[in-house]
Design a protein around this motif. Structure first.
Motif, PDB file in Angstrom:
ATOM      1  N   LEU A  83      40.678  29.257  39.525  1.00 10.33           N
ATOM      2  CA  LEU A  83      40.888  30.617  39.025  1.00 10.33           C
ATOM      3  C   LEU A  83      40.798  31.628  40.166  1.00 10.33           C
ATOM      4  N   LEU A  84      39.778  31.524  40.983  1.00  9.43           N
ATOM      5  CA  LEU A  84      39.625  32.454  42.096  1.00  9.43           C
ATOM      6  C   LEU A  84      40.745  32.282  43.117  1.00  9.43           C
ATOM      7  N   ALA A  85      41.114  31.024  43.395  1.00 14.20           N
ATOM      8  CA  ALA A  85      42.184  30.782  44.363  1.00 14.20           C
ATOM      9  C   ALA A  85      43.512  31.351  43.869  1.00 14.20           C
ATOM     10  N   ASN A  86      43.791  31.176  42.581  1.00 11.69           N
ATOM     11  CA  ASN A  86      45.043  31.697  42.025  1.00 11.69           C
ATOM     12  C   ASN A  86      45.073  33.224  42.046  1.00 11.69           C
ATOM     13  N   LEU A  87      43.935  33.844  41.751  1.00  9.62           N
ATOM     14  CA  LEU A  87      43.894  35.309  41.761  1.00  9.62           C
ATOM     15  C   LEU A  87      44.100  35.856  43.166  1.00  9.62           C
ATOM     16  N   LYS A  88      43.513  35.188  44.158  1.00 13.39           N
ATOM     17  CA  LYS A  88      43.723  35.629  45.532  1.00 13.39           C
ATOM     18  C   LYS A  88      45.181  35.493  45.944  1.00 13.39           C
TER      19      LYS A  88
ATOM     20  N   THR B 184      48.484  38.749  46.666  1.00 11.18           N
ATOM     21  CA  THR B 184      49.326  38.919  47.848  1.00 11.18           C
ATOM     22  C   THR B 184      50.802  38.698  47.572  1.00 11.18           C
ATOM     23  N   THR B 185      51.143  38.103  46.445  1.00  9.55           N
ATOM     24  CA  THR B 185      52.547  37.765  46.180  1.00  9.55           C
ATOM     25  C   THR B 185      53.148  38.531  45.007  1.00  9.55           C
TER      26      THR B 185
ATOM     27  N   PHE C 118      51.725  44.914  41.943  1.00  8.32           N
ATOM     28  CA  PHE C 118      50.401  45.430  41.608  1.00  8.32           C
ATOM     29  C   PHE C 118      50.191  45.504  40.098  1.00  8.32           C
ATOM     30  N   LEU C 119      51.166  45.983  39.373  1.00  4.01           N
ATOM     31  CA  LEU C 119      51.034  46.104  37.924  1.00  4.01           C
ATOM     32  C   LEU C 119      50.821  44.746  37.273  1.00  4.01           C
ATOM     33  N   GLN C 120      51.571  43.744  37.705  1.00  3.62           N
ATOM     34  CA  GLN C 120      51.435  42.412  37.124  1.00  3.62           C
ATOM     35  C   GLN C 120      50.070  41.818  37.440  1.00  3.62           C
ATOM     36  N   CYS C 121      49.566  42.064  38.656  1.00  4.82           N
ATOM     37  CA  CYS C 121      48.231  41.570  39.012  1.00  4.82           C
ATOM     38  C   CYS C 121      47.158  42.174  38.109  1.00  4.82           C
TER      39      CYS C 121
END
Length: 797
Positions: A12-17, A21-22, A25-28
């Motif tokens: 989960l943390l790896a995917n969020l990081k 970066t990819t 911003f809105l989707q994140c």
């Protein structure tokens, strides 16, 4: 993103990081909201530090975060960020979710404010309720200490730290702090957790334990350091005296208000202890921390809201009989300013007054000070400006402002140094600034207007009288029971004795801030009154200087005619009056004169100067000035290389009281080409003159050194310009340089002037009317020049 049940916390943390970066911003942010809603606190616990650091940046400044200080309402991200970080938004929902599970997050002590960090590293626990029982002692020693904070405290700590953490921003970024997302969020959090009306909204999650986890009380064996107020947590005091925690739901939520306030005050104000401040008086000690304008603006916002929060105390809660029945929030309103802010803000402002640059940016510090000493402006009541101006400090507010259940105390007397000592610091600054500058004149006007409120000076004078009352009189007073803020329990303790004598309150305030050995200087004493009279003289001189600027600007505008193109106007177009800045013309000069005029009136009201005394003071100023050229010459001494300004001379130049005659004092042949000269002819004649001077320089020296008629005539035509030969003191120059420009030499530059060329053309045309040829006209012109020099020789000698 995968479903919660199929994904491990590490993934989960790896995917969020990776998504940060990819993906846009809105989707994140949308995916973060989904993660916060769907995942349990056990998995969210691992991503929380990374998420907070991604938003606010790292404590070392390497990670910038979302740049809240540079995010404007016009940006596409603004609304997304504000919705995400809102007190009722997803981010705070995550905080509450983790708070219910009582997770802890570590903050290295090295990132705490200087006085706190040094004290902890020396093994002494500072008096800061936020640090109580939160220090984590590693095996490696005190240098790697850390704080174990709960999620809410950690979030607010990172939020407050982002304001003062130096970051490497890209070039060209400029922002108005009042419109930035950070400034708006500070205002939003203050209004939410310190509401002026109603109570703090409860947390959407329940806690596992039967009580909340506010800062624990300090162990008696731990020594103290610093200058903060020695107090236990407000919540702990309140809960310990209630039969049931659940009887008052607000008791479970008030700790958030107190924690937020403690974090803001410690991170934004606790950068100087009294010991450090006293060392700062020595020029050998340098304090590394320098507040920025954005920092001071946020501090002012905090001060204004705390005044509004404190003044919203219900009138029925003011009486001592209702003190035992007040809610925790109302009790916090009663003591919030005196307990949390007063001491640290005083030292913070003292540092700013003594170290801020002498420019117009000091306005932010000035307005912060004026906001603190005028709490009646934030009562929330709408008043008529005209009636309020004549009314002064509202009596209703005076009856409302209380800090103890046993008696009513005036805010001015409890904050006496905020008025008197900082006013003295302002005087020390203003006498060294250029008051012809409209921005500096405005600052003088603002301070004078505030202190000229009808009943404010009397209140300050009364406070000084109470402080200066002899000690032997105090021993005979009854009910002498006062617990100093620096040597006792919380101000909210039910067992604390009440203060029944205002003398002790004032003395405790002064000694608590300045120490027992302080030498108090009266605001209305003889010494400070002399400084004020000096300021009045400077203000009056600045008014005259502003008038001269206005008159001179009108003359320059009137002389800018067509003939100035030929040099008939002012020969030095670069000349400007030395008493003001470039923009101090026109409307600015009128505003300057108005501000200074009204400042004089207000100062006369404050220090009770009548029209006769003021006129006598102005007459003394006028008679003390020298006549002639020395009237404008600053105070200076003659050194080896020329004139050297004294300290008095520097002050005279800064304030426009005196000035040098600004002229070009370099090589006259090398001065810049003027608008009334032909550039080609200037360069041509310079080359011709240089060749002649180089070849016949010795003959010229011999000619000018002769005492006879030919020597006098040679000195008239070959001597240096008047500016270098008349010997008058104009502006500082070295003797060696001046002697080099006085050697006899030929100068043909005057022939490159359009005015000279026009006169020669007219003379040749006049000669042509009388049938003179070019050679004859030239001979007549040279003869006329020779005769003119011969006749004027005794005068120009």
């Amino acid at each position: 993103m995968a479903a919660p049940a199929m994904q491990q916390p590490s993934y989960l943390l790896a995917n969020l990081k990776m998504d940060s970066t990819t993906k846009p911003f809105l989707q994140c942010c949308q995916e973060l909201v989904k993660v916060i809603d769907d995942y349990p606190a056990k998995e969210l616990h691992l991503i929380f530090p990374w998420l907070v650091e991604s938003v606010f940046g790292s404590l070392d400044g390497v990670i910038v975060g979302w740049n809240l200080g540079f995010l404007q309402a016009c940006s596409n991200r603004y609304n997304i960020v504000m919705d995400f970080l809102n007190p009722s938004g997803p981010m705070m929902k995550l905080v509450y979710k983790l708070q219910a599970e009582e997770y802890k997050y570590e903050i290295p002590v090295s990132f705490l404010p200087g006085p706190v960090k040094v004290s902890i590293q020396e093994g002494v626990l500072p008096d800061c309720p936020l640090l109580n029982n939160k220090l984590h002692f590693p095996l490696s020693g005190l240098q790697t200490l850390s704080l174990a904070l709960n999620p809410f405290e950690y979030y607010m700590f990172m939020f407050a730290s982002s304001l003062i953490t130096p970051k490497n921003y890209s070039l060209g970024q400029h922002v108005s702090s009042l419109d930035s997302a950070y400034f708006v969020l500070v205002d939003t959090y203050l209004k939410y957790f310190l509401p002026t009306e109603g109570s703090v909204p409860p947390s959407p999650f329940t806690y596992k334990r039967s009580s909340v986890s506010p800062p624990s009380p300090r162990a008696p064996s731990v020594p103290f350091a610093g200058y903060g107020i020695h107090s236990t947590s407000l919540l702990k005091r309140h809960i310990s005296h209630q039969p049931s925690v659940t009887a008052d739901p607000a008791a479970q939520e008030i700790w958030r208000s107190e924690a937020l306030l403690q974090v803001f005050v410690e991170m934004w104000l606790h950068h100087y202890s009294l010991e450090i401040y006293q060392k700062l008086q020595s020029p050998q000690v340098k304090e590394p921390f320098t507040p920025t304008e954005e920092h001071v603006l946020v501090v002012r916002l905090l001060v204004k809201h705390l005044h509004a929060f404190s003044c919203s105390l219900k009138p029925e809660q003011v009486s001592s009989s209702a003190h035992s029945h007040t809610s925790p929030l109302e009790e916090l309103k009663r003591v919030v300013v005196h307990r949390f802010v007063q001491q640290k803000l005083y030292v913070f402002l003292q540092h700013c007054f003594g170290h801020w640059p002498l420019d117009a940016s000091f306005r932010v510090v000035l307005e912060t000070w004026l906001s603190y000493i005028q709490p009646w402006r934030y009562t929330g009541e709408k008043t008529n400006p005209q009636t309020d101006q004549n009314k002064g400090v509202p009596e209703k507010w005076l009856n409302k402002c209380v800090c103890s259940a046993s008696f009513k105390s005036l805010f001015v007397q409890e904050n006496l140094l905020m008025y008197t000592k900082l006013f003295q610091g302002f005087l020390n600054r203003v006498v060294r600034t250029d008051l012809v500058n409209v921005k500096n004149a405005l600052m003088v006007f603002r301070v004078a207007k505030v202190f000229a409120q009808p009943n404010l000076s009397e209140m300050i004078q009364k406070g000084e009288q109470l402080f200066l009352e002899p000690e032997h009189v105090l021993h005979h007073r009854q009910h002498r029971c006062f617990l100093s803020p620096g040597h006792g329990d919380s101000f909210l303790s039910a067992r604390q004795p009440v203060v029944t004598d205002r003398v002790f309150r004032v003395k405790s305030h002064v000694y608590g801030l300045e120490g027992q050995d302080c030498q108090y200087k009266q605001m209305f004493g003889t010494e400070l009154r002399g400084t004020v009279l000096k300021l009045i003289q400077i203000i009056d001189q600045a008014r005259q200087t502003a008038k001269k600027i206005s008159d001179q600007s009108a003359e320059v505008a009137a002389n800018n005619s067509f003939m100035s193109w030929f040099g008939m106007g002012s020969p030095d177009l670069n000349y400007t009056f030395n008493g003001g800045e470039v923009d101090d013309t026109g409307a600015c000069v009128k505003k300057t004169h108005e501000f200074l005029e009204r400042s004089l009136d207000y100062l006369c009201q404050i220090f009770r100067l009548n029209a006769g005394q003021l006129s006598q003071l102005m007459a003394t100023l006028g008679s003390g000035q020298d006549d002639g050229n020395s009237k404008q010459l600053p105070d200076c001494v003659q050194g080896e290389n020329g004139l050297i300004l004294t300290d008095l001379g520097r002050m005279q130049v800064i304030n426009g009281l005196r000035r040098f005659e600004i002229e070009y004092q370099g090589d006259p042949e090398l001065q810049p080409i003027r608008s009334y000269e032909n550039a080609i002819l200037v360069r041509l004649f310079f080359k011709i003159s240089s060749l002649v001077n180089e070849r016949f320089g010795g003959h010229m020296d011999a000619l000018c050194s002769r005492p006879d008629f030919l020597g006098q005539l040679g000195r008239h035509y070959l001597a240096s310009p008047e500016a270098a030969a008349d010997g008058r003191r104009r502006s500082p120059e070295t003797r060696l340089t001046a002697e080099g420009y006085r050697r006899p030499r030929l100068s043909l530059r005057m022939l490159a002037s359009y005015r000279t060329l026009l006169m020669l053309l007219l003379l040749y045309l006049f000669g042509a009317l009388f049938s003179f040829g070019p050679m004859s006209s030239t001979l007549l012109i040279l003869t006329g020049g020779f005769l003119y020099g011969l006749l004027s020789r005794p005068v120009r000698r």
